[in-house]
Write a protein that holds these residues in place. Sequence first.
Motif, PDB file in Angstrom:
ATOM      1  N   THR A 138       0.812  -1.219   0.000  1.00 48.42           N
ATOM      2  CA  THR A 138       0.000   0.000   0.000  1.00 48.42           C
ATOM      3  C   THR A 138       0.847   1.271   0.000  1.00 48.42           C
ATOM      4  N   ARG A 139       2.115   1.173   0.391  1.00 50.90           N
ATOM      5  CA  ARG A 139       2.999   2.343   0.330  1.00 50.90           C
ATOM      6  C   ARG A 139       3.344   2.710  -1.109  1.00 50.90           C
ATOM      7  N   HIS A 140       3.321   1.726  -1.991  1.00 53.93           N
ATOM      8  CA  HIS A 140       3.827   1.957  -3.349  1.00 53.93           C
ATOM      9  C   HIS A 140       2.816   1.637  -4.459  1.00 53.93           C
ATOM     10  N   SER A 182       9.587   3.127 -13.741  1.00 48.55           N
ATOM     11  CA  SER A 182       9.034   3.759 -12.546  1.00 48.55           C
ATOM     12  C   SER A 182      10.191   4.195 -11.650  1.00 48.55           C
ATOM     13  N   LEU A 183      10.042   5.328 -11.018  1.00 49.94           N
ATOM     14  CA  LEU A 183      11.080   5.856 -10.132  1.00 49.94           C
ATOM     15  C   LEU A 183      10.484   6.136  -8.765  1.00 49.94           C
ATOM     16  N   VAL A 184      11.070   5.540  -7.743  1.00 49.86           N
ATOM     17  CA  VAL A 184      10.652   5.775  -6.365  1.00 49.86           C
ATOM     18  C   VAL A 184      11.746   6.597  -5.699  1.00 49.86           C
ATOM     19  N   SER A 185      11.456   7.850  -5.444  1.00 54.43           N
ATOM     20  CA  SER A 185      12.444   8.761  -4.877  1.00 54.43           C
ATOM     21  C   SER A 185      12.164   8.988  -3.402  1.00 54.43           C
ATOM     22  N   ARG A 186      13.224   8.939  -2.584  1.00 55.87           N
ATOM     23  CA  ARG A 186      13.084   9.203  -1.151  1.00 55.87           C
ATOM     24  C   ARG A 186      13.032  10.716  -0.957  1.00 55.87           C
ATOM     25  N   GLN A 187      11.835  11.261  -1.058  1.00 52.89           N
ATOM     26  CA  GLN A 187      11.665  12.714  -1.028  1.00 52.89           C
ATOM     27  C   GLN A 187      12.210  13.312   0.264  1.00 52.89           C
ATOM     28  N   GLY A 188      12.951  14.396   0.093  1.00 53.91           N
ATOM     29  CA  GLY A 188      13.500  15.108   1.233  1.00 53.91           C
ATOM     30  C   GLY A 188      14.790  14.512   1.762  1.00 53.91           C
ATOM     31  N   THR A 189      15.220  13.383   1.188  1.00 56.67           N
ATOM     32  CA  THR A 189      16.451  12.745   1.638  1.00 56.67           C
ATOM     33  C   THR A 189      17.367  12.523   0.432  1.00 56.67           C
ATOM     34  N   PRO A 190      18.286  13.429   0.164  1.00 54.43           N
ATOM     35  CA  PRO A 190      19.180  13.261  -0.982  1.00 54.43           C
ATOM     36  C   PRO A 190      19.980  11.969  -0.887  1.00 54.43           C
ATOM     37  N   THR A 191      20.132  11.295  -1.984  1.00 53.33           N
ATOM     38  CA  THR A 191      20.899  10.051  -2.000  1.00 53.33           C
ATOM     39  C   THR A 191      21.708   9.952  -3.279  1.00 53.33           C
ATOM     40  N   ASP A 192      22.883   9.368  -3.165  1.00 56.60           N
ATOM     41  CA  ASP A 192      23.742   9.181  -4.338  1.00 56.60           C
ATOM     42  C   ASP A 192      23.599   7.780  -4.920  1.00 56.60           C
ATOM     43  N   THR A 193      22.721   6.950  -4.322  1.00 57.33           N
ATOM     44  CA  THR A 193      22.607   5.552  -4.720  1.00 57.33           C
ATOM     45  C   THR A 193      21.203   5.234  -5.215  1.00 57.33           C
ATOM     46  N   CYS A 194      21.127   4.455  -6.283  1.00 59.15           N
ATOM     47  CA  CYS A 194      19.841   4.018  -6.820  1.00 59.15           C
ATOM     48  C   CYS A 194      19.850   2.500  -6.960  1.00 59.15           C
ATOM     49  N   ASP A 195      18.785   1.848  -6.490  1.00 62.35           N
ATOM     50  CA  ASP A 195      18.615   0.413  -6.649  1.00 62.35           C
ATOM     51  C   ASP A 195      17.773   0.154  -7.887  1.00 62.35           C
ATOM     52  N   PHE A 197      15.635  -2.512 -10.368  1.00 60.01           N
ATOM     53  CA  PHE A 197      14.892  -3.760 -10.397  1.00 60.01           C
ATOM     54  C   PHE A 197      14.235  -3.936 -11.767  1.00 60.01           C
ATOM     55  N   GLU A 198      13.993  -5.196 -12.155  1.00 61.21           N
ATOM     56  CA  GLU A 198      13.298  -5.444 -13.424  1.00 61.21           C
ATOM     57  C   GLU A 198      11.803  -5.203 -13.284  1.00 61.21           C
ATOM     58  N   GLY A 199      11.192  -5.757 -12.226  1.00 67.48           N
ATOM     59  CA  GLY A 199       9.762  -5.636 -12.037  1.00 67.48           C
ATOM     60  C   GLY A 199       9.423  -5.123 -10.651  1.00 67.48           C
ATOM     61  N   PHE A 200       8.181  -4.633 -10.480  1.00 64.66           N
ATOM     62  CA  PHE A 200       7.866  -4.008  -9.205  1.00 64.66           C
ATOM     63  C   PHE A 200       7.676  -5.015  -8.080  1.00 64.66           C
ATOM     64  N   PHE A 201       7.421  -6.287  -8.385  1.00 64.46           N
ATOM     65  CA  PHE A 201       7.359  -7.280  -7.319  1.00 64.46           C
ATOM     66  C   PHE A 201       8.754  -7.520  -6.731  1.00 64.46           C
ATOM     67  N   ASP A 202       9.786  -7.384  -7.540  1.00 63.03           N
ATOM     68  CA  ASP A 202      11.148  -7.475  -7.008  1.00 63.03           C
ATOM     69  C   ASP A 202      11.447  -6.282  -6.102  1.00 63.03           C
TER      70      ASP A 202
END
Length: 299
Positions: A138-140, A182-195, A197-202
């Motif tokens: 439900t978060r995503h 699709s891009l899930v960004s940690r809003q308000g928390t700058p990050t230099d790393t991105c994970d 994935f092939e599919g959203f279940f992963d």
Amino acid sequence: MTIDEIRQLPLEIFLQQLGYNPIMQKRNDLWYNAPYREERTPSFKVNTDRNVWFDFGLGRGGDIFTLAGELAGSSDFLTQAKYISDAVGGNFVPRPAPRPAKERVSEPAFQAVEQRTLDYSVLKGYLSERGIPSEVATRHCRQVSYRVHGKPYFAIGFQNVSGGWELRSRLFKGCIPPKDISLVSRQGTPTDTCDVFEGFFDFLSADTLGLTGGNDALVLNSVGNLDKSFRYLDGYKAINCYLDNDDAGRKTFESLRNRYADRTIDCSRAYANSKDLNEHLQTKLSEKVTNNKTLKFRL
């Protein structure tokens, strides 16, 4: 074979000659595992009446020439025609002059698309079967309702950057166009790393396992979207790849490695004995249940 003869060749015969057989049939529709990528749930449909195909995983389709283009990796019309002729044992004669290929199939016509908080118990039950707690989903994700040819349907929806939706349920795997990453960004928390994935279940599996941390996440929604990811990934200093342990996943990682060199990190070793991260999650949960039962029996 002439162009007209090739155009009239049934798609199911063409696919059969290449060694691909339908997994199931519904009226005039034959369902296959996509012949040019690996998948476990058939999402590639051939309509025998219209002699056209549609790939719900990629969100595109067409006639025998566009299918040959996907298989041969070429947009050249004559190359496509020769590929088909060779596959069925013909002798291609390039005349009469090639006619434009048919327009790509636009079906299914998704109508009355609505989205709301994930609520239906049948969808939550499907998530549970895949090892995903409903509070993670439900978060995503959203609950997406829609109509196709007047009939109502619903599924778990995961939105992409172009406003399209990846859809999953026990009975359906596909997308509401446009297809994109699709891009899930940690809003308000700058990050230099991105994970990645092939599919959203992963991606949901990684969140369930606590692997995501505070990193941003990019979900390809198909390895065919890799080029679309570059404009986002170019800005990160580290790219963690949680890709499938198959040929498509390995080729995708190599493409990322060629572009980003040491910034690219292969995280698939953590689930080397599973096809993908979601299968790894399900295995761990199954082992936990077995161990608990064993402990209870001993007590």
